[in-house]
Design a protein around this motif. Sequence first.
Motif, PDB file in Angstrom:
ATOM      1  N   THR A  80      55.798   3.876   4.188  1.00 17.01           N
ATOM      2  CA  THR A  80      55.990   2.551   4.775  1.00 17.01           C
ATOM      3  C   THR A  80      56.629   1.593   3.776  1.00 17.01           C
ATOM      4  O   THR A  80      57.543   0.831   4.120  1.00 17.01           O
ATOM      5  N   LEU A 130      60.332   2.330   3.455  1.00 19.70           N
ATOM      6  CA  LEU A 130      61.109   1.843   4.601  1.00 19.70           C
ATOM      7  C   LEU A 130      61.212   0.324   4.581  1.00 19.70           C
ATOM      8  O   LEU A 130      62.285  -0.236   4.869  1.00 19.70           O
ATOM      9  N   LEU A 131      60.115  -0.367   4.256  1.00 19.67           N
ATOM     10  CA  LEU A 131      60.158  -1.825   4.187  1.00 19.67           C
ATOM     11  C   LEU A 131      61.116  -2.303   3.103  1.00 19.67           C
ATOM     12  O   LEU A 131      61.824  -3.306   3.277  1.00 19.67           O
ATOM     13  N   GLY A 176      51.053   7.708   3.615  1.00 21.55           N
ATOM     14  CA  GLY A 176      51.629   6.895   4.687  1.00 21.55           C
ATOM     15  C   GLY A 176      52.068   5.530   4.177  1.00 21.55           C
ATOM     16  O   GLY A 176      53.119   5.011   4.573  1.00 21.55           O
ATOM     17  N   LEU A 177      51.262   4.956   3.273  1.00 17.95           N
ATOM     18  CA  LEU A 177      51.626   3.665   2.674  1.00 17.95           C
ATOM     19  C   LEU A 177      52.906   3.796   1.850  1.00 17.95           C
ATOM     20  O   LEU A 177      53.778   2.912   1.893  1.00 17.95           O
ATOM     21  N   THR A 183      52.753   1.756  -5.063  1.00 21.40           N
ATOM     22  CA  THR A 183      52.647   3.098  -4.491  1.00 21.40           C
ATOM     23  C   THR A 183      51.643   3.941  -5.255  1.00 21.40           C
ATOM     24  O   THR A 183      50.834   4.665  -4.658  1.00 21.40           O
TER      25      THR A 183
END
Length: 592
Positions: A408, A411-412, A404-405, A390
């Motif tokens: 994501t 969530l992953l 956004g990464l 991150t």
Amino acid sequence: MQAEPAFDWPIFRSFRGLRLSGLHYDLLAGLTLAAIAIPEQMATARLGGFPPYVGFLAFIAGSVAFAVFGSNRLLSSGADSTITPIFAGALALVVSTDSPEYGFLAAVLALLIGAFLLLAGLLRAGWIADLLSIPVMTGFLAGIAVHIVVSQAPALLGLPAGHGEIYDRLVALSHEIRQTNFLTLAIGLFCLAVIEISERISPRIPGALIALAAATVAVDHFGLEAKGVAVVGGVAFEAPHFSFPAPTLDQLSHVIGLAVVVSMVVMVQTAATSRSFPGDAGERPDIDRDFIGLGTGSALAGFLGAFPVNASPPRTAVVAETGGRSQISGLIACGVVVMTGLYGADALGKVPAAALAGVLLFVAGRISRLREFRDIAGKTRAEFGLAVATVLGVAMLPVQTGVGLAITLSLLHGVFTTTRSRLIEYERLPDSSVWWPQSPAITGEKLSSVIVVAYQGPLSFLNAYDFQKDLEKKIADAGPSLALVVLEASGIVEIDFTAARILNAAIAQCRKDKIDFAIARLESLRAQDALGRFGVMATLGEGRIFHSVDEATRKLAPGAATLRRAREDEADRELPPALAPERDQAQIAQET
């Protein structure tokens, strides 16, 4: 004695139960907050490419709106160094920071973020704030800290401001590093040191204000501006005026996605701040109401021509530590900020740019959370890797892409941890009715022709096929003598359509193979409702739901009655004769 009047108005939630005798606490907290907010808001505005007074407008809009519509008594809202690099970097890719359209797009962005936060609050969507895990949030803040350091390095070194992405800025910095103005560097490091020392002594000490005042006096007294020390320059405080930005469709297309990303960050930071600093001990924070307060603040900032606002954990901590009781402290700080802007513009214009850079470097050091990194690294390598990924994503990619990464990845990671649940087998603890997961530390018992399995997690499309595969393997390993499968379901809190269909098929296959199937300890009301809606109850049949595994095996296991009677006879032989009849009566009552 007559009780003092107390405020309990519907919209001024933070004023509930406020006593006039406690206003001096808010006065002290408000003055301290203003002393910290003035240099911080100027520095944050500069970080975003705005004049200093725009930071003041953002602070006033955020503080006033939250006092009216928010819930938390202590939370401080205003310009924030977490979200400013995100939207400033994204907007700079669309228009130049020197263009009038830059400020216009920032105001449009503030209105959109305000609308999203208001909608989230009204729909009670506070759960969205939990979508970023602590390791991902730690990495995200560290990545933002990198952006702050790189963006402020030229001001600290007395070099021309850089432009473009972080790589371009670093290349330009490496080419110009030999032209460093050491007077400018000394001023920035001095301010950083004063703030750090003040913070270590007591967070109540306005170290940033002391450092900026000392640096400003030094520049003015020794004529350092003539020696290349850059100052903020003319700070003309413009009176707030309402306007409604009306963007074109093309402009909206540039900022609407950015608004979603920044709103997500604001919600996460607001929720974390409200939970960390509840207004009263034991008080449950109203996160949804705080979203409404922050959303109104951002919308008001947009109407005033400023930029989006956010909750500030450091400023909120200052209010808490100085004894603040309500949002009156924030309103007092707003009054001080207005007076400073109106009557102290000349002094503010002489503040060295390196001093503001020192303030922002302190902020960067605070939000980087190195201790949190060490703690994560020492306990979970996988999540430490997630935090590092991150950091790299937020630091090296365009800011909005990196954010956004981060979302994501969080969530992953949540999906991954959910899918890691596997079917496990239970055994009965010796000389008890308790069934427990198999463990090398405990030697358990099994019943002939019976397997007891458990699933410790929600059953959904993410893991239903692994559940099916594990169950088929357990049944195959048990061999042809298997007569009963008991699913211990205390950990299953949810069952979706896909999982219900697979569970239905598994039960039907067991019936076809002459194997009984039961479910024990299904405690979740949502899961119970799902079994009924999706037809699993009908497939399972009557009398196949039990409150405990022991109850299920006593009723359905082959030879269970014979085994129970043998154990009772053995227990009778061990009991004194006078107690045996009492045990028999208790057993008869239990079976009845």
